[in-house]
Every structure is written in C-alpha cells, then in structure tokens.
Write a protein that holds these residues in place. Structure first.
Motif, PDB file in Angstrom:
ATOM      1  N   ILE A   1      -6.129   4.463   0.992  1.00 29.55           N
ATOM      2  CA  ILE A   1      -4.994   3.660   0.538  1.00 29.55           C
ATOM      3  C   ILE A   1      -5.226   3.232  -0.899  1.00 29.55           C
ATOM      4  O   ILE A   1      -6.373   3.046  -1.334  1.00 29.55           O
ATOM      5  CB  ILE A   1      -4.756   2.413   1.413  1.00 29.55           C
ATOM      6  CG1 ILE A   1      -6.034   1.571   1.525  1.00 29.55           C
ATOM      7  CG2 ILE A   1      -4.227   2.794   2.777  1.00 29.55           C
ATOM      8  CD1 ILE A   1      -5.826   0.230   2.227  1.00 29.55           C
TER       9      ILE A   1
ATOM     10  N   ARG B   1      -9.060  -2.461  -0.145  1.00 31.91           N
ATOM     11  CA  ARG B   1      -8.962  -1.268  -0.991  1.00 31.91           C
ATOM     12  C   ARG B   1     -10.263  -0.490  -1.036  1.00 31.91           C
ATOM     13  O   ARG B   1     -10.265   0.725  -1.251  1.00 31.91           O
ATOM     14  CB  ARG B   1      -8.542  -1.691  -2.405  1.00 31.91           C
ATOM     15  CG  ARG B   1      -8.494  -0.562  -3.435  1.00 31.91           C
ATOM     16  CD  ARG B   1      -7.435   0.459  -3.096  1.00 31.91           C
ATOM     17  NE  ARG B   1      -7.416   1.531  -4.090  1.00 31.91           N
ATOM     18  CZ  ARG B   1      -8.227   2.584  -4.074  1.00 31.91           C
ATOM     19  NH1 ARG B   1      -9.136   2.706  -3.123  1.00 31.91           N
ATOM     20  NH2 ARG B   1      -8.132   3.515  -5.018  1.00 31.91           N
TER      21      ARG B   1
ATOM     22  N   GLU C   1      -0.320   5.274   1.414  1.00 32.19           N
ATOM     23  CA  GLU C   1      -1.393   6.043   2.048  1.00 32.19           C
ATOM     24  C   GLU C   1      -1.355   7.474   1.547  1.00 32.19           C
ATOM     25  O   GLU C   1      -0.290   8.061   1.377  1.00 32.19           O
ATOM     26  CB  GLU C   1      -1.230   6.017   3.572  1.00 32.19           C
ATOM     27  CG  GLU C   1      -2.321   6.762   4.324  1.00 32.19           C
ATOM     28  CD  GLU C   1      -2.093   6.738   5.827  1.00 32.19           C
ATOM     29  OE1 GLU C   1      -2.214   7.810   6.457  1.00 32.19           O
ATOM     30  OE2 GLU C   1      -1.785   5.649   6.347  1.00 32.19           O
TER      31      GLU C   1
ATOM     32  N   TRP D   1       0.802  -1.227   0.000  1.00 35.60           N
ATOM     33  CA  TRP D   1       0.000   0.000   0.000  1.00 35.60           C
ATOM     34  C   TRP D   1       0.833   1.273   0.000  1.00 35.60           C
ATOM     35  O   TRP D   1       1.981   1.277   0.416  1.00 35.60           O
ATOM     36  CB  TRP D   1      -0.895   0.038   1.244  1.00 35.60           C
ATOM     37  CG  TRP D   1      -1.749  -1.149   1.471  1.00 35.60           C
ATOM     38  CD1 TRP D   1      -1.617  -2.080   2.468  1.00 35.60           C
ATOM     39  CD2 TRP D   1      -2.891  -1.554   0.706  1.00 35.60           C
ATOM     40  NE1 TRP D   1      -2.605  -3.024   2.360  1.00 35.60           N
ATOM     41  CE2 TRP D   1      -3.403  -2.736   1.300  1.00 35.60           C
ATOM     42  CE3 TRP D   1      -3.528  -1.036  -0.423  1.00 35.60           C
ATOM     43  CZ2 TRP D   1      -4.511  -3.400   0.797  1.00 35.60           C
ATOM     44  CZ3 TRP D   1      -4.636  -1.691  -0.928  1.00 35.60           C
ATOM     45  CH2 TRP D   1      -5.116  -2.867  -0.316  1.00 35.60           C
TER      46      TRP D   1
END
Length: 229
Positions: free
Chosen positions: A126, A193, A111, A109
């Motif tokens: 994310i 997600r 952010e 990921w």
C-alpha cells in the motif's frame, strides 16, 4: 478459515493488552468536513488497531508514552543503519485492512502489486492514494500547521513518503501530542505504510554480483578504448 481464526485471536489478545479509554480520539472539525461518517469510522478502526499493537509492543497504556517509546526504538534501529521494522507482518496487515470499508480505505490508501523475478506471485503493498481525501486533509491542516504543509508539499512532490518526511518524523516525533487527532492519524498512516523488507535469495544476489562485475569489466574496456582514440 484457519487463518481468519488465527487473525481474530491475535487481535483479541492485542486489544486486551491496552486500555481503550486511554486511546479514545475525536476527529477534528477539518476531518469531519472532509471525510464522511463511514470514512471516519473506518479511519478510527485503523487508528485503534495501530494503538492496540503499539501499546502491546511497548507495554504502555498512555498513548503518548506508547507511541514515543515505539518510535524511539524504530528511530534507533533506522539511524544505526538497520532496516525499518514493520509494525506487523504484511499478511496480518492486509487481513485487517480487508475488514475496512472500501471508501475509508481509499480515502487514504491505494493497493498495488510488485512483481519480483525470483517469486512466482506478486507482493501486495500500500501507499498513499494521491487522489484520496487524506491528501486534501493534509493540505487543509497545513494552512495552520507548517509541519503538515511541508509533509503535503513533500509527498506531492515525491509521490510517496520521501526520506525527508521519514527523517523529520523520526527525529521530531516527541514534539507531537498523539492524543490529538491529526498527529495520531499521521502516526497510524506512517506505521501502516512500512512494509516487510524484501528478502533477496542468495543465488540471485550472486547473479547480480556477477552481472555487476561483468558490467565493470565492459565499462573498463570501453573507456580504455575511448582513451586510446
């Protein structure tokens, strides 16, 4: 502190609702080659976190039955014109992800924060880290699995989960065996997600409608005048 206690209590309830033995999954050789042991541990925590919630929401302990039932419901909602219902609210999701090792988080990921004109604070979200190791993992497993080759190519092209990827997975998830590491990890990433839908205040919607009506009038005048030239 109060929120942390509530979060921990919620997770304990979820974990008690499933059978951990059924949810065990072993990283494949490609994953072991690409990810470090610390990263694999963090990724495993993400997988089991999603396992627990999916099992709790469906009432099933078998991993395939749990995921297929949950994704069937999500597919029905989406293809009937509804919204994507997130696996859990963003607050709990980020509280959990903050417990994950930074390297493991970054392997998948990145952010970021979105700023909306009607909110005083930004909204965290994310998406896939395209410099992360998961993309390399997708690329390598795609050499022997055409499905993941297409996901890698489409994600690389679009910069995120494109509608092509979303529709393919929701329509074809029954083809996947979620006891297999690569499929389970993909389902985990897909479900984490999904963010909470953004609610637009009614007064802001009305302002947008007024602006749209104004632009339509301006366009009409402009094109009418052009036609008279």
């Amino acid at each position: 502190m109060k929120h942390l206690i509530l979060f921990i209590s919620t997770i304990l309830v979820i974990l008690q609702s499933c059978n951990p033995a059924v949810n065990d999954v072993t990283p494949d050789e490609t994953a072991k080659k690409i990810f470090t042991r610390t990263e694999l541990e963090g990724i495993g925590q993400m997988i089991h976190f999603v396992d627990s919630i999916v099992s709790a929401k469906t009432g099933h302990t078998g991993i395939n039955e749990s995921y297929r039932t949950y994704l069937d419901k999500l597919s029905t909602d989406v293809f009937s014109g509804g919204d994507f219902t997130p696996l859990l609210n963003d607050t709990l999701k980020f509280q959990f992800l903050e417990t994950i090792d930074d390297e493991a988080f970054s392997a998948i990921w990145r952010e970021d924060t979105a700023y909306l004109v009607w909110k005083s604070q930004g909204i965290k979200y994310i998406d896939l880290n395209f410099a992360g190791k998961y993309m390399k993992y997708l690329q390598e497993i795609g050499e022997s699995d055409e499905r993941y080759a297409k996901i890698y190519e489409e994600a690389s092209r679009s910069g995120d989960f494109s509608p092509v990827i979303v529709v393919w997975f929701l329509k074809n998830h029954h083809e996947l065996d979620f006891t297999v590491y690569k499929h389970r990890l993909w389902a985990t990433i897909f479900l984490l997600r999904i963010a909470e839908p953004i609610e637009i205040p009614d007064n802001f919607k009305e302002n947008l409608k007024r602006e749209e009506r104004s632009w339509v009038k301006l366009d009409t005048v402009f094109f009418n005048n052009k036609s008279l030239d």
